[in-house]
Design a protein around this motif. Structure first.
Motif, PDB file in Angstrom:
ATOM      1  N   ARG A   7       0.824  -1.210   0.000  1.00 47.19           N
ATOM      2  CA  ARG A   7       0.000   0.000   0.000  1.00 47.19           C
ATOM      3  C   ARG A   7       0.863   1.267   0.000  1.00 47.19           C
ATOM      4  N   GLN A   8       2.024   1.145   0.651  1.00 43.26           N
ATOM      5  CA  GLN A   8       2.871   2.332   0.776  1.00 43.26           C
ATOM      6  C   GLN A   8       3.378   2.800  -0.602  1.00 43.26           C
ATOM      7  N   VAL A   9       3.565   1.853  -1.519  1.00 40.99           N
ATOM      8  CA  VAL A   9       3.975   2.254  -2.872  1.00 40.99           C
ATOM      9  C   VAL A   9       2.893   3.124  -3.504  1.00 40.99           C
ATOM     10  N   VAL A  10       1.660   2.708  -3.366  1.00 43.36           N
ATOM     11  CA  VAL A  10       0.559   3.480  -3.939  1.00 43.36           C
ATOM     12  C   VAL A  10       0.461   4.851  -3.285  1.00 43.36           C
ATOM     13  N   ASP A  11       0.547   4.882  -1.968  1.00 43.19           N
ATOM     14  CA  ASP A  11       0.435   6.162  -1.261  1.00 43.19           C
ATOM     15  C   ASP A  11       1.535   7.125  -1.684  1.00 43.19           C
ATOM     16  N   VAL A  12       2.765   6.590  -1.781  1.00 40.59           N
ATOM     17  CA  VAL A  12       3.899   7.436  -2.139  1.00 40.59           C
ATOM     18  C   VAL A  12       3.758   7.941  -3.573  1.00 40.59           C
ATOM     19  N   CYS A  13       3.316   7.068  -4.477  1.00 43.30           N
ATOM     20  CA  CYS A  13       3.173   7.492  -5.875  1.00 43.30           C
ATOM     21  C   CYS A  13       2.040   8.505  -6.039  1.00 43.30           C
ATOM     22  N   ARG A  14       0.966   8.306  -5.304  1.00 45.75           N
ATOM     23  CA  ARG A  14      -0.116   9.303  -5.350  1.00 45.75           C
ATOM     24  C   ARG A  14       0.411  10.683  -4.975  1.00 45.75           C
ATOM     25  N   LYS A  15       1.291  10.707  -3.978  1.00 41.32           N
ATOM     26  CA  LYS A  15       1.764  11.995  -3.482  1.00 41.32           C
ATOM     27  C   LYS A  15       2.840  12.592  -4.385  1.00 41.32           C
ATOM     28  N   TYR A  16       3.797  11.751  -4.816  1.00 43.82           N
ATOM     29  CA  TYR A  16       4.976  12.298  -5.501  1.00 43.82           C
ATOM     30  C   TYR A  16       4.956  12.106  -7.010  1.00 43.82           C
ATOM     31  N   LEU A  17       4.164  11.171  -7.501  1.00 41.97           N
ATOM     32  CA  LEU A  17       4.175  10.889  -8.930  1.00 41.97           C
ATOM     33  C   LEU A  17       2.772  10.960  -9.524  1.00 41.97           C
ATOM     34  N   PRO A  18       2.125  12.116  -9.427  1.00 40.19           N
ATOM     35  CA  PRO A  18       0.778  12.219 -10.006  1.00 40.19           C
ATOM     36  C   PRO A  18       0.780  11.915 -11.504  1.00 40.19           C
ATOM     37  N   GLN A  19       1.908  12.075 -12.155  1.00 39.78           N
ATOM     38  CA  GLN A  19       1.974  11.760 -13.597  1.00 39.78           C
ATOM     39  C   GLN A  19       1.570  10.314 -13.868  1.00 39.78           C
ATOM     40  N   THR A  20       1.977   9.399 -12.997  1.00 44.92           N
ATOM     41  CA  THR A  20       1.565   8.003 -13.190  1.00 44.92           C
ATOM     42  C   THR A  20       0.330   7.654 -12.365  1.00 44.92           C
ATOM     43  N   ALA A  21       0.240   8.178 -11.159  1.00 46.64           N
ATOM     44  CA  ALA A  21      -0.812   7.734 -10.231  1.00 46.64           C
ATOM     45  C   ALA A  21      -2.122   8.506 -10.387  1.00 46.64           C
ATOM     46  N   GLY A  22      -2.126   9.475 -11.286  1.00 41.61           N
ATOM     47  CA  GLY A  22      -3.248  10.418 -11.340  1.00 41.61           C
ATOM     48  C   GLY A  22      -4.591   9.825 -11.727  1.00 41.61           C
ATOM     49  N   ARG A  23      -4.589   8.614 -12.291  1.00 38.26           N
ATOM     50  CA  ARG A  23      -5.880   8.044 -12.686  1.00 38.26           C
ATOM     51  C   ARG A  23      -6.329   6.890 -11.782  1.00 38.26           C
ATOM     52  N   LEU A  24      -5.648   6.735 -10.648  1.00 40.72           N
ATOM     53  CA  LEU A  24      -6.033   5.642  -9.742  1.00 40.72           C
ATOM     54  C   LEU A  24      -7.418   5.863  -9.138  1.00 40.72           C
ATOM     55  N   ASP A  25      -7.922   7.087  -9.219  1.00 38.59           N
ATOM     56  CA  ASP A  25      -9.244   7.367  -8.659  1.00 38.59           C
ATOM     57  C   ASP A  25     -10.370   7.221  -9.681  1.00 38.59           C
ATOM     58  N   ASP A  26     -10.012   6.780 -10.862  1.00 42.16           N
ATOM     59  CA  ASP A  26     -11.058   6.510 -11.857  1.00 42.16           C
ATOM     60  C   ASP A  26     -12.069   5.537 -11.239  1.00 42.16           C
TER      61      ASP A  26
END
Lengths: 286, 286, 286, 286
Positions: free
Chosen positions: D109-128
């Motif tokens: 889970r921590q990978v997802v949390d960290v990417c949401r915060k620091y890498l919106p370029q990749t994580a930006g659509r996880l809330d679809d």
């Protein structure tokens, strides 16, 4: 040309020297031998990838391993150098006219040959008529000698690989035996700063303390060795390294030096508290 | 994690420290400030990418910049520290009960704030009631003072960037004026080994010699600074660094130190010949 | 032995290869030439510190610069290779029995001599009787030729230093003139990934587009070149690189290759969108 | 600031990226997670010190792992992504309006949390709204599913550490079972160039070949992965990766891509001979 020689001073510390050219690389019976040329340090010698000496700062090591004992012993005539196939210690010794004979015991003939060819700055005095070179194991050589030398200089590599035997209790005991009754032994003794080196230094010190009545440690600033803070052991049957040091006698010899001088002689034995503590930890009874 | 901080000691020599984490990175008005954590040296501080101090060996620098002058001046009561926002020099000074007031002049408040947070080992005594912190340019601060201080410690960065003004002739002249008639000034003075550092060292020495009647240089083994051979300047209106040094008085203070001791005090002023030559080159009339 | 050759792929990206030995280092009239031996890539050649080829992956470059045009041109008899003193392109060419003459124009004789001695893997076919070596500037050589060659291979170094002239408009125009009416030219054309390389690649493409009616770009995976994504230019008076490609004719030749094959031929011209965009930016009128 | 992240591509090859700042460093239950900012590649993510993605070139990896299978499967509605906590594969998937549900199974889970915060370029659509994130072991998750998915994307780390289970025969067998009768599986499959990677690649290929009737390998140029030549596996119950690929259907979707296009799709399956040989070595019966 981005070509760099790197020595790991510890697992977590690297010291890197830009190399212009590799002048020599060979594998002897004992070790890998390399000579590099570098813009900052001139030519330098490595054995098994460990820095041995550079043209730029070898004078510090060789002056300190030779002039400190020679300035204490008033009449050293016969000297044994163990290791030191680069010839730097011999070069400094040959400047003393009172020395009659120098035995150089180097296990690896290829080191001598390579240094003669590529490092005349250190090897240039190996042909002095007083010098005899013995291509033997120093440990064995010294075992056979008794009451012969005024001074033994242990100019070894690090305490692993070919140099390992030169850090044993047996070796130091044999050196004691090989020395005359007022003889001295000096040895390169690693660094106090990084823990792995400090442990090797303590081990050597303990063994020398057990073998000689007088045993002190002195230091020099050698930039290309790990931490730049390098130690030497001074072991003696009779003379004290600073109390029996005759500065004016040494000055009269008129030797020109670039690092050593009588004040440095005294100052080199003034150790930082943390180094004193390391030494005292292995000096039982003091 | 292969993450390494590298400092180029020269264009051709790199010193690299493995980093575990970067704890802080910020850009102040004056410089970039970073704090790293490392397996070998603990936490360390860099300014504009240059190593300032590590937890492992800062004791050497701070003991040597403080205890040498404090052991010479018998009654130092008022001390000025210029630079030194890490608090290490202040920490050593606060151990002297005779000191009544310490002015710390650090141009960059952010350095102090960061060190308070990440380096309590050095910054932990900045709250001593005798300490006043002035966030000002040291060059300007000292211009306004006259006949005030017993001791000035110039704990500067290298002679470029924010620290540049602290290596000028004007600055040293103002320090002279700000000192009492028996005052002392010590300063960090770079290294003698690599040519670029040696030139900076010579320039500083020349300017101090021109400003003070007594000017000597002393040394310490600081493994994380270029070459590991670091120099300090000792400038004085009256006291001589070794002749007026009262070892027994200092010993009576009972301060526990890890590097400094009275023998080191004397030994630190015993410079290698090549360093003496560098200094003499810029000492006209000597 | 921690000895590493490093190439900066950009100011902020380093690619480092551990070196076992430096086998040769020399300065020719034109450039510094070095041969290293390495555990991962075998021997490798650098010119002025830039990686030219390694024994391990040179096959990719040399197959792709030779077999792509040779599989398009049905009856190539006379070939000119400009640069390529290592002999790798010549080696691949000599495998075609239909080729009657290969002119190799290498400005630096020392490169050829060194490769003959240390890199027989690439230089081993330079003595094929069909090969004539001309130690001349390729720019001048091609100026004098007209309607002579079926294929010109521009196997240059990077577009600075000795190789600079091989990226000029004048040069491409002369190549056009030197080719027969159905002649082809291929050239190494840098990488699309890092901005500095991409700009050089665009500049070359623009000049070739201006000089030839058919101009396409193809790619290969070359691990030791910056980014590993390397481009070649395919310029032609008549033949199209994929439409005039006769896979079965090439297969009948029975050449054994390690990278190239007819599907790779087609696939190599399938460029990523971002590369197509870079190319289109400099293709006016398309 | 000379701060460099280095990844050893082999024992003898280092790829180093200059770092401006370390933005995050944490230890999760499974691995060490770091985010760096760099002048060349923007922000990048490492897990246990291995490069996962950079802002500059992640588009290549994510486009190739998603659009290749999506352009083959005409009606993929339900997709499973295993690993890929950075969200890059999900981002590309969400662009397909025909997809109804995406299950992302990320063990950490921590990978997802960290990417949401620091890498919106990749994580930006996880809330679809079509995306469901399951913080579970992918191996276990897929064991429980049968005949559910049109497409499974195995976006794993390297085949050691937390990602190890995603390279086992059991895992591939369970993926087969979890797929519908015309389902596809793609997976990242290491590099063919360096021997250690090539062996891992072969092992994975062998296991997939044993589990699926159709199994092919395709490639892309990914500069920050070892050798820059990266492979993906394409395994299928029914569709062939190129014969069942409908380029015009995909073009009609109007998706804007920076690397992928229909020609690249075909070209990516055109493998160099040496790669084909490596694959054939583990394809019994072919």
């Amino acid at each position: 040309m981005e070509l760099w020689f790197t020595e790991k001073h510890t697992e977590h510390v690297k010291f890197s020297i830009q190399v212009d050219k590799q002048l020599y690389s060979g594998q002897s019976e004992f070790q890998r031998i390399d000579i590099f040329d570098s813009p900052e340090f001139g030519k330098f010698l490595t054995l098994d990838g460990y820095m041995m000496l550079t043209e730029k700062d070898e004078f510090i090591y060789h002056e300190m391993i030779v002039h400190v004992p020679m300035a204490v012993h008033p009449l050293a005539k016969r000297v044994l150098v163990i290791g030191g196939g680069d010839g730097g210690a011999v070069r400094e010794l040959t400047r003393y006219l009172g020395i009659e004979r120098i035995d150089l015991v180097e296990i690896d003939r290829q080191v001598v040959d390579v240094c003669r060819k590529y490092l005349p700055q250190t090897a240039g005095r190996l042909d002095d008529p007083r010098v005899s070179i013995h291509y033997e194991d120093g440990l064995k050589f010294v075992r056979a000698e008794e009451n012969v030398y005024d001074l033994i200089i242990v100019d070894s590599t690090d305490p692993f690989g070919p140099g390992e035997g030169l850090f044993t209790k047996e070796f130091y005991g044999n050196c004691f035996k090989a020395l005359k009754e007022d003889g001295l032994m000096v040895n390169q003794q690693e660094s106090p700063f990084y823990p792995v080196d400090a442990i090797a230094m303590q081990r050597a010190h303990k063994r020398i303390v057990d073998s000689f009545p007088v045993s002190r440690v002195y230091q020099a600033h050698i930039p290309t060795y790990p931490s730049g803070h390098w130690l030497f052991g001074f072991a003696s049957k009779k003379y004290h390294p600073t109390e029996d040091f005759d500065a004016s006698a040494w000055m009269k010899l008129g030797l020109k030096t670039r690092y050593y001088n009588p004040k440095i002689h005294i100052g080199a034995f003034a150790l930082p508290n943390y180094v004193k503590t390391l030494l005292e930890e292995v000096e039982p009874g003091r």
